[in-house]
Design a protein around this motif. Sequence first.
Motif, PDB file in Angstrom:
ATOM      1  N   GLU A  96      -3.358  34.227 -13.178  1.00 26.39           N
ATOM      2  CA  GLU A  96      -2.120  33.736 -13.807  1.00 26.39           C
ATOM      3  C   GLU A  96      -1.319  33.001 -12.748  1.00 26.39           C
ATOM      4  O   GLU A  96      -1.036  33.543 -11.673  1.00 26.39           O
ATOM      5  N   LYS A  97      -0.968  31.759 -13.031  1.00 26.63           N
ATOM      6  CA  LYS A  97      -0.238  30.926 -12.080  1.00 26.63           C
ATOM      7  C   LYS A  97       1.177  30.693 -12.587  1.00 26.63           C
ATOM      8  O   LYS A  97       1.385  30.407 -13.765  1.00 26.63           O
ATOM      9  N   SER A  98       2.141  30.800 -11.701  1.00 26.08           N
ATOM     10  CA  SER A  98       3.529  30.557 -12.089  1.00 26.08           C
ATOM     11  C   SER A  98       4.345  30.169 -10.866  1.00 26.08           C
ATOM     12  O   SER A  98       3.911  30.343  -9.725  1.00 26.08           O
ATOM     13  N   GLY A  99       5.532  29.644 -11.108  1.00 27.42           N
ATOM     14  CA  GLY A  99       6.431  29.257 -10.020  1.00 27.42           C
ATOM     15  C   GLY A  99       7.704  30.064 -10.057  1.00 27.42           C
ATOM     16  O   GLY A  99       7.924  30.882 -10.954  1.00 27.42           O
ATOM     17  N   GLU A 100       8.534  29.852  -9.060  1.00 31.25           N
ATOM     18  CA  GLU A 100       9.824  30.538  -8.985  1.00 31.25           C
ATOM     19  C   GLU A 100      10.944  29.597  -9.438  1.00 31.25           C
ATOM     20  O   GLU A 100      10.902  28.394  -9.179  1.00 31.25           O
ATOM     21  N   LYS A 101      11.947  30.152 -10.110  1.00 31.27           N
ATOM     22  CA  LYS A 101      13.034  29.347 -10.660  1.00 31.27           C
ATOM     23  C   LYS A 101      13.758  28.564  -9.585  1.00 31.27           C
ATOM     24  O   LYS A 101      14.082  27.379  -9.774  1.00 31.27           O
TER      25      LYS A 101
END
Length: 282
Positions: free
Chosen positions: A75-80
Amino acid sequence: MTTAPYNQSILKMNGLSVIESCTHTQNNAGTMFLEDHLFLFVLKGKYTVRYGNQSYTVKKNEMVLLQRSITVEYEKSGEKEEEYLLDYMMFFLKDDLLNEFVKMADLKPSYPEALVPVSVKSVNDRLISYIESLKPYFNQPEEVRNGLIKIKLLELLFDVADTDGNFLIQFLQLKRKERKSITEVIEENIFNPLSLNDLAYLSGRSLSTFKREFKEIYNTSPLHYIRNRRLEKAKELLTHTSLSVTDVCFSTGFENIAHFSKVFKERFGISPSLLKKPLRLT
């Protein structure tokens, strides 16, 4: 450039991808089969890898080493605060490269009694500088020679090993990992939609070695044996359960209904849909 910026650059050695640099802002999840040992470095964002009951979340300026021949969920995601940007690099390590590193590093063939657990580690300034040194190569990857890429991969292994002694032990564990027996791999995956290449990797063998040893054990080819086992199971399910033809097709390792119906009829002389129809009393 799309609404969700994405960029992928690859460095190849002898025609095979060994280093990938990826940047994007679109959340993504899926699965992948690791044909090689994998070093994962996250420069921005968050990359979560799950294998069985284990889960590893690699955040900004962190890394993890995973062994080959496993299927992982990711699962790939970024930070706000960084506009959801995910920036990471993956290094695929071949066995021959590890062999050369172990020899060059003069590592002693000693192993702990217990396996060193996989863990996420921080990336220090030395490794960050190393990552930065690679970025110019991605501008014209086709012009980077195989020898230079090999040197950079060996440099990575030395830098990582000097960063944390446990990684040295992990390298040795990767090398000592015992191969599974072919019968064990087959029985564990007979109804999973894996290719012969996948099964060979799971057994720790090359495809040619896998085929040769398989024939010595089963006295037939893996394709013929696996297909017949799947068809026998499919016939059993069609005859004795309420599963549909589609459900039986996918649950026995086939990935295409038309192909399944064709080989089923060739094997049993009747299509799976006709076999599934209830008998009418006259």
